[in-house]
Design a protein around this motif. Structure first.
Motif, PDB file in Angstrom:
ATOM      1  N   SER A 111     -12.889  10.596   4.292  1.00 28.68           N
ATOM      2  CA  SER A 111     -12.412   9.203   4.352  1.00 28.68           C
ATOM      3  C   SER A 111     -12.182   8.630   2.945  1.00 28.68           C
ATOM      4  O   SER A 111     -11.511   7.613   2.787  1.00 28.68           O
ATOM      5  N   ARG A 112     -12.721   9.292   1.947  1.00 30.56           N
ATOM      6  CA  ARG A 112     -12.592   8.781   0.574  1.00 30.56           C
ATOM      7  C   ARG A 112     -11.206   9.019  -0.032  1.00 30.56           C
ATOM      8  O   ARG A 112     -10.943   8.591  -1.153  1.00 30.56           O
ATOM      9  N   THR A 113     -10.338   9.725   0.691  1.00 30.38           N
ATOM     10  CA  THR A 113      -8.953   9.848   0.241  1.00 30.38           C
ATOM     11  C   THR A 113      -8.017   8.944   1.044  1.00 30.38           C
ATOM     12  O   THR A 113      -6.824   8.873   0.769  1.00 30.38           O
ATOM     13  N   THR A 114      -8.563   8.254   2.040  1.00 28.85           N
ATOM     14  CA  THR A 114      -7.704   7.435   2.907  1.00 28.85           C
ATOM     15  C   THR A 114      -8.096   5.962   2.936  1.00 28.85           C
ATOM     16  O   THR A 114      -7.435   5.158   3.591  1.00 28.85           O
ATOM     17  N   THR A 115      -9.188   5.606   2.253  1.00 30.85           N
ATOM     18  CA  THR A 115      -9.632   4.214   2.244  1.00 30.85           C
ATOM     19  C   THR A 115     -10.020   3.797   0.834  1.00 30.85           C
ATOM     20  O   THR A 115     -10.319   4.634  -0.016  1.00 30.85           O
ATOM     21  N   ILE A 116     -10.014   2.486   0.616  1.00 29.71           N
ATOM     22  CA  ILE A 116     -10.453   1.941  -0.686  1.00 29.71           C
ATOM     23  C   ILE A 116     -11.029   0.562  -0.424  1.00 29.71           C
ATOM     24  O   ILE A 116     -10.704  -0.068   0.602  1.00 29.71           O
ATOM     25  N   ASN A 117     -11.889   0.075  -1.301  1.00 28.52           N
ATOM     26  CA  ASN A 117     -12.386  -1.298  -1.189  1.00 28.52           C
ATOM     27  C   ASN A 117     -12.527  -1.885  -2.585  1.00 28.52           C
ATOM     28  O   ASN A 117     -12.371  -1.179  -3.578  1.00 28.52           O
ATOM     29  N   GLY A 118     -12.788  -3.181  -2.637  1.00 29.45           N
ATOM     30  CA  GLY A 118     -12.913  -3.868  -3.926  1.00 29.45           C
ATOM     31  C   GLY A 118     -11.822  -4.910  -4.087  1.00 29.45           C
ATOM     32  O   GLY A 118     -11.104  -5.229  -3.131  1.00 29.45           O
ATOM     33  N   CYS A 119     -11.697  -5.416  -5.311  1.00 31.16           N
ATOM     34  CA  CYS A 119     -10.799  -6.545  -5.585  1.00 31.16           C
ATOM     35  C   CYS A 119      -9.469  -6.101  -6.188  1.00 31.16           C
ATOM     36  O   CYS A 119      -9.439  -5.247  -7.071  1.00 31.16           O
ATOM     37  N   ALA A 120      -8.377  -6.730  -5.720  1.00 30.72           N
ATOM     38  CA  ALA A 120      -7.054  -6.452  -6.288  1.00 30.72           C
ATOM     39  C   ALA A 120      -6.752  -7.357  -7.466  1.00 30.72           C
ATOM     40  O   ALA A 120      -5.845  -7.089  -8.241  1.00 30.72           O
ATOM     41  N   ASP A 121      -7.499  -8.464  -7.596  1.00 31.55           N
ATOM     42  CA  ASP A 121      -7.275  -9.384  -8.719  1.00 31.55           C
ATOM     43  C   ASP A 121      -8.619  -9.946  -9.157  1.00 31.55           C
ATOM     44  O   ASP A 121      -9.667  -9.560  -8.640  1.00 31.55           O
ATOM     45  N   ALA A 122      -8.565 -10.860 -10.132  1.00 33.04           N
ATOM     46  CA  ALA A 122      -9.807 -11.412 -10.679  1.00 33.04           C
ATOM     47  C   ALA A 122     -10.076 -12.808 -10.129  1.00 33.04           C
ATOM     48  O   ALA A 122     -10.897 -13.552 -10.673  1.00 33.04           O
ATOM     49  N   ASN A 123      -9.381 -13.198  -9.052  1.00 37.83           N
ATOM     50  CA  ASN A 123      -9.606 -14.517  -8.465  1.00 37.83           C
ATOM     51  C   ASN A 123     -10.972 -14.587  -7.795  1.00 37.83           C
ATOM     52  O   ASN A 123     -11.564 -13.576  -7.474  1.00 37.83           O
TER      53      ASN A 123
END
Ligand code: NAG
Ligand code: CU
Length: 379
Positions: A327-339
């Motif tokens: 699943s670590r090649t098909t999913t991601i998490n965290g922030c796309a910006d610094a808002n």
């Protein structure tokens, strides 16, 4: 000229010793103030260790993609001869997972390929900029410029690892298509040189040139010998554009933290973004700061070509983390910006190299054996 004071002081010292050793006259040493370069923010190895998750989470029972074919490949000290190697990008969007390009650890990489690799980088430095890259005076600096200009959007957020994977593959593509490099790619297992980077074969005149120590009064040294000796950089320091030398200033107490333990403590985290933060502020940051000077600056560090060997190491750690669970090649998490609150990152997030190569998405680079990519590491 900002380097003149230190340079004069040192020339005096060289002149004295030259009385007894005449050949030393040719060896001019120029020192540089390290303050102009800044440094990467860090966490301590102790912090990473204290927050490490149980070992069972690292040794997941997912597919171990990188082990495919390893029994034959890892036994040989010869990387494939010129022409046998497949390009990394699967141009038609397909990758034969059983027969991808292999990235060989420097010690397993053929001497002939090592030479060809540094010569291809040198070739990029000798080609003109294609234009449109601020401050650039060569094709190599076009690549440096992209990192400098995109710095605020590619560090200290979730996209850090996929973007730098993409960036290294763009560098590889430019080397292959514009300087005819047709060998396997190397990588650098920095944990094997922990605490003694300066002794690595990488830092010899035959390859990336020497790695002088940070002086006792905290200065860096311009590299004057080897493939990249006497280079003038036009991008940086920082976000500026001031001609400066390729300088290094190793601090082996910092490189000494780049250990298997630190990498594994970061890779023990099951959440992508926890792992990413630990790697970015951990082994990644200590490698940059440890080599020092140009490498220690966030924006224009690719001005030192050892940057790419370092990011091949960072990408290797990322791939090893991914190998523990499909699943670590098909999913991601965290922030796309610094808002605050931030926009959550998605697999459709666009990766750009400011036109060096076409834009792509995170989903196209998360698997090194599919999407845009087709490579594995030799171990
Ligand atoms: C590539 O992505 C960047 C950042 O999202 C965007 O600004 C740019 O317009 C894109 N370029 C192309 C050719 O789509
Ligand atoms: Cu970076």
């Amino acid at each position: 000229m900002r380097f003149s004071l230190a340079s004069n002081a040192l020339c005096g010292a060289v002149a004295v010793s030259a009385l007894s050793v005449p050949r030393a006259v040719d060896k001019r040493v120029t020192l540089v103030d390290l303050k102009q370069f800044g440094s990467f923010p860090t966490i301590t190895p102790e912090q990473a260790h204290a927050e490490a998750e149980p070992l069972s989470s690292i040794l997941g029972d997912g597919p171990q993609f990188d082990k495919i074919g390893q029994s034959t490949d890892s036994d040989t000290k010869e990387s494939p001869a010129a022409g046998e190697e497949k390009a990394t990008a699967a141009a038609d969007g397909t990758c034969d997972r059983n027969n991808p390009a292999v990235r060989y650890e420097w010690r397993n990489y053929a001497a002939d390929d090592k030479k060809a690799f540094v010569n291809a980088i040198k070739c990029l430095m000798g080609k003109p900029s294609t234009g449109g890259f601020q401050g650039s005076q060569s094709r190599y600096e076009d690549i440096v410029s992209v990192h400098q200009q995109l710095t605020p959007t590619i560090h200290q957020r979730a996209v850090f690892l996929p973007w730098h994977r993409y960036y290294v593959s763009v560098f590889e593509s430019v080397m292959r298509e514009e300087c005819g490099f047709d060998r396997a790619f190397p990588w650098w297992d920095e944990t094997l040189d922990s605490g003694k980077y300066a002794q690595s074969e990488l830092f010899t005149d035959a390859y990336f040139g020497p790695l002088p120590g940070k002086t006792s009064d905290g200065q860096g040294t311009c590299i004057t010998s080897g493939t990249f000796g006497g280079l003038t950089l036009h991008i940086g320091p920082g976000s500026g554009f001031t001609d400066h030398c390729l300088a290094r200033a190793v601090d082996e107490s910092l490189t000494g933290t780049v250990s298997t333990q630190f990498v594994q403590d970061c890779n023990s985290r099951t959440s992508y973004d926890d792992m990413r933060g630990c790697q970015e502020l951990g082994p990644h940051a200590y490698g940059h700061n440890g080599i020092g000077a140009v490498m220690a600056e966030v924006q224009a560090s690719p001005g030192d070509p050892i940057f790419f060997m370092h990011h091949l190491f960072v990408d290797h750690s990322f791939r090893i983390w991914q190998n523990a669970d499909a699943s670590r090649t098909t999913t991601i998490n965290g922030c796309a910006d610094a808002n605050n609150p931030c926009t959550p990152i998605t697999m459709d997030y666009v990766l750009s190299s400011n036109g060096l190569r076409p834009n792509t998405t995170i989903s196209a680079v998360m698997d090194t054996l599919g999407g845009d990519l087709c490579y594995r590491y030799d171990y």
